[in-house]
Design a protein around this motif. Sequence first.
Motif, mmCIF file in Angstrom:
data_model
loop_
_atom_site.group_PDB
_atom_site.id
_atom_site.type_symbol
_atom_site.label_atom_id
_atom_site.label_comp_id
_atom_site.label_asym_id
_atom_site.label_seq_id
_atom_site.Cartn_x
_atom_site.Cartn_y
_atom_site.Cartn_z
ATOM 1 N N PHE A 3 0.816 -1.209 0.000
ATOM 2 C CA PHE A 3 0.000 0.000 0.000
ATOM 3 C C PHE A 3 0.854 1.266 0.000
ATOM 4 N N THR A 4 2.061 1.200 0.560
ATOM 5 C CA THR A 4 2.945 2.374 0.614
ATOM 6 C C THR A 4 4.393 1.955 0.410
ATOM 7 N N GLU A 5 5.126 2.778 -0.315
ATOM 8 C CA GLU A 5 6.586 2.770 -0.440
ATOM 9 C C GLU A 5 7.176 1.617 -1.236
ATOM 10 N N ILE A 6 6.736 0.376 -1.001
ATOM 11 C CA ILE A 6 7.395 -0.762 -1.635
ATOM 12 C C ILE A 6 6.385 -1.610 -2.389
ATOM 13 N N ALA A 7 6.885 -2.471 -3.255
ATOM 14 C CA ALA A 7 6.025 -3.256 -4.149
ATOM 15 C C ALA A 7 5.258 -4.327 -3.377
ATOM 16 N N PRO A 8 4.028 -4.646 -3.815
ATOM 17 C CA PRO A 8 3.253 -5.719 -3.171
ATOM 18 C C PRO A 8 4.028 -7.033 -3.167
ATOM 19 N N GLY A 9 3.944 -7.731 -2.038
ATOM 20 C CA GLY A 9 4.607 -9.019 -1.913
ATOM 21 C C GLY A 9 6.060 -8.950 -1.512
ATOM 22 N N SER A 10 6.597 -7.742 -1.308
ATOM 23 C CA SER A 10 7.993 -7.621 -0.903
ATOM 24 C C SER A 10 8.211 -8.238 0.472
ATOM 25 N N ALA A 11 9.228 -9.063 0.591
ATOM 26 C CA ALA A 11 9.596 -9.640 1.881
ATOM 27 C C ALA A 11 10.429 -8.600 2.633
ATOM 28 N N THR A 12 9.961 -8.195 3.786
ATOM 29 C CA THR A 12 10.606 -7.084 4.494
ATOM 30 C C THR A 12 11.364 -7.510 5.741
ATOM 31 N N VAL A 13 10.757 -8.374 6.546
ATOM 32 C CA VAL A 13 11.330 -8.730 7.853
ATOM 33 C C VAL A 13 11.134 -10.221 8.102
ATOM 34 N N ILE A 14 12.137 -10.842 8.693
ATOM 35 C CA ILE A 14 12.036 -12.215 9.169
ATOM 36 C C ILE A 14 12.297 -12.203 10.671
ATOM 37 N N ALA A 15 11.403 -12.833 11.434
ATOM 38 C CA ALA A 15 11.500 -12.853 12.893
ATOM 39 C C ALA A 15 12.209 -14.124 13.337
ATOM 40 N N ASP A 16 13.382 -13.966 13.898
ATOM 41 C CA ASP A 16 14.199 -15.091 14.349
ATOM 42 C C ASP A 16 14.147 -15.142 15.875
ATOM 43 N N HIS A 17 13.223 -15.930 16.401
ATOM 44 C CA HIS A 17 13.061 -16.072 17.847
ATOM 45 C C HIS A 17 13.596 -17.439 18.254
ATOM 46 N N PRO A 18 14.452 -17.501 19.278
ATOM 47 C CA PRO A 18 15.064 -18.794 19.627
ATOM 48 C C PRO A 18 14.063 -19.847 20.079
ATOM 49 N N ALA A 19 12.871 -19.437 20.503
ATOM 50 C CA ALA A 19 11.864 -20.415 20.933
ATOM 51 C C ALA A 19 11.080 -20.996 19.768
ATOM 52 N N LEU A 20 11.329 -20.500 18.565
ATOM 53 C CA LEU A 20 10.612 -21.010 17.393
ATOM 54 C C LEU A 20 11.468 -22.019 16.662
ATOM 55 N N GLU A 21 10.876 -23.121 16.316
ATOM 56 C CA GLU A 21 11.552 -24.063 15.441
ATOM 57 C C GLU A 21 11.284 -23.640 14.008
ATOM 58 N N ALA A 22 12.315 -23.624 13.190
ATOM 59 C CA ALA A 22 12.129 -23.296 11.780
ATOM 60 C C ALA A 22 11.228 -24.353 11.155
ATOM 61 N N ALA A 23 10.095 -23.897 10.651
ATOM 62 C CA ALA A 23 9.119 -24.828 10.087
ATOM 63 C C ALA A 23 8.439 -24.190 8.899
ATOM 64 N N ALA A 24 8.114 -24.982 7.920
ATOM 65 C CA ALA A 24 7.540 -24.445 6.693
ATOM 66 C C ALA A 24 6.200 -23.789 6.920
ATOM 67 N N GLY A 25 5.518 -24.131 8.014
ATOM 68 C CA GLY A 25 4.194 -23.576 8.260
ATOM 69 C C GLY A 25 4.193 -22.306 9.086
ATOM 70 N N ALA A 26 5.328 -21.648 9.227
ATOM 71 C CA ALA A 26 5.393 -20.430 10.035
ATOM 72 C C ALA A 26 4.519 -19.343 9.421
ATOM 73 N N PRO A 27 3.993 -18.414 10.251
ATOM 74 C CA PRO A 27 3.098 -17.379 9.752
ATOM 75 C C PRO A 27 3.770 -16.462 8.716
ATOM 76 N N ARG A 28 2.963 -16.015 7.779
ATOM 77 C CA ARG A 28 3.420 -15.054 6.778
ATOM 78 C C ARG A 28 2.361 -13.991 6.594
ATOM 79 N N GLY A 29 2.792 -12.850 6.064
ATOM 80 C CA GLY A 29 1.845 -11.859 5.602
ATOM 81 C C GLY A 29 1.651 -10.721 6.575
ATOM 82 N N ARG A 30 0.659 -9.836 6.192
ATOM 83 C CA ARG A 30 0.335 -8.687 7.046
ATOM 84 C C ARG A 30 -1.161 -8.487 7.076
#
Length: 238
Positions: free
Chosen positions: A211-238
């Motif tokens: 909606f502002t500044e950058i193109a739709p679908g741009s990947a902006t931030v990845i949240a790396d929390h030590p309590a999370l196991e890297a898994a393909a089903g992790a949340p995405r989007g806004r």
Amino acid sequence: MPRDDPRDEAPQFVLPLVLRLERTAPPSRTDALETAARAVLTILSDERSLDGGEWAARMRDWQDARIRKVVRRARGAEWRRAAALPGITVTGTRAENPAEVRVHPPVPLDGWPKELARLQVSGTELPDAEPLAPLAPGVPVLWFNPDLEMSAGKACAQAGHGAQLAWWALSEAGRTAWHESGFALAARVASREKWRDLHASGLPLVEDAGFTEIAPGSATVIADHPALEAAAGAPRGR
């Protein structure tokens, strides 16, 4: 991101965040990003946002649609008027000129209080005047895409999105531990190599709606929390 997303069919709300930006003592960019992220986590966990709380219905409606966030800036009397509205002020961690962010319960997309609607939303540019401290072991990190340029206000909103996706992905025990730490976290720009590794990890990923500044679908931030196991089903989007 597709424009026929079913989330767009729900009533649209926005989470207002106000960054205090006095002329003589502006905060550093990274402290502002981290404080905005902690502000989002603070309102998500506040008892007024939980079932039966006075903000619960608005928080639920907001999270059922797109998790829109808009960061505006205020100084002097503008800040005092914003601070008088219902909400929570979160202060940064720097000893000198710490950031201050006021987060308010969600409002309809076209129903901002006049005290907030008149605030400026664009042109928020902040420097990091000093080198950033090394990352402490075990601290959650919001990694920013090294190939995207964003204003400080836009980046604050993206930091909030990343923190929220991590919060959703955590177990109750993980949420409790994060809350008890005061929502310790860091915001950093990833190297290109690290970004590639993170992008393939399945950790929570923010993809901007454009909606502002950058193109739709741009990947902006990845949240790396030590309590999370890297898994393909992790949340995405806004």
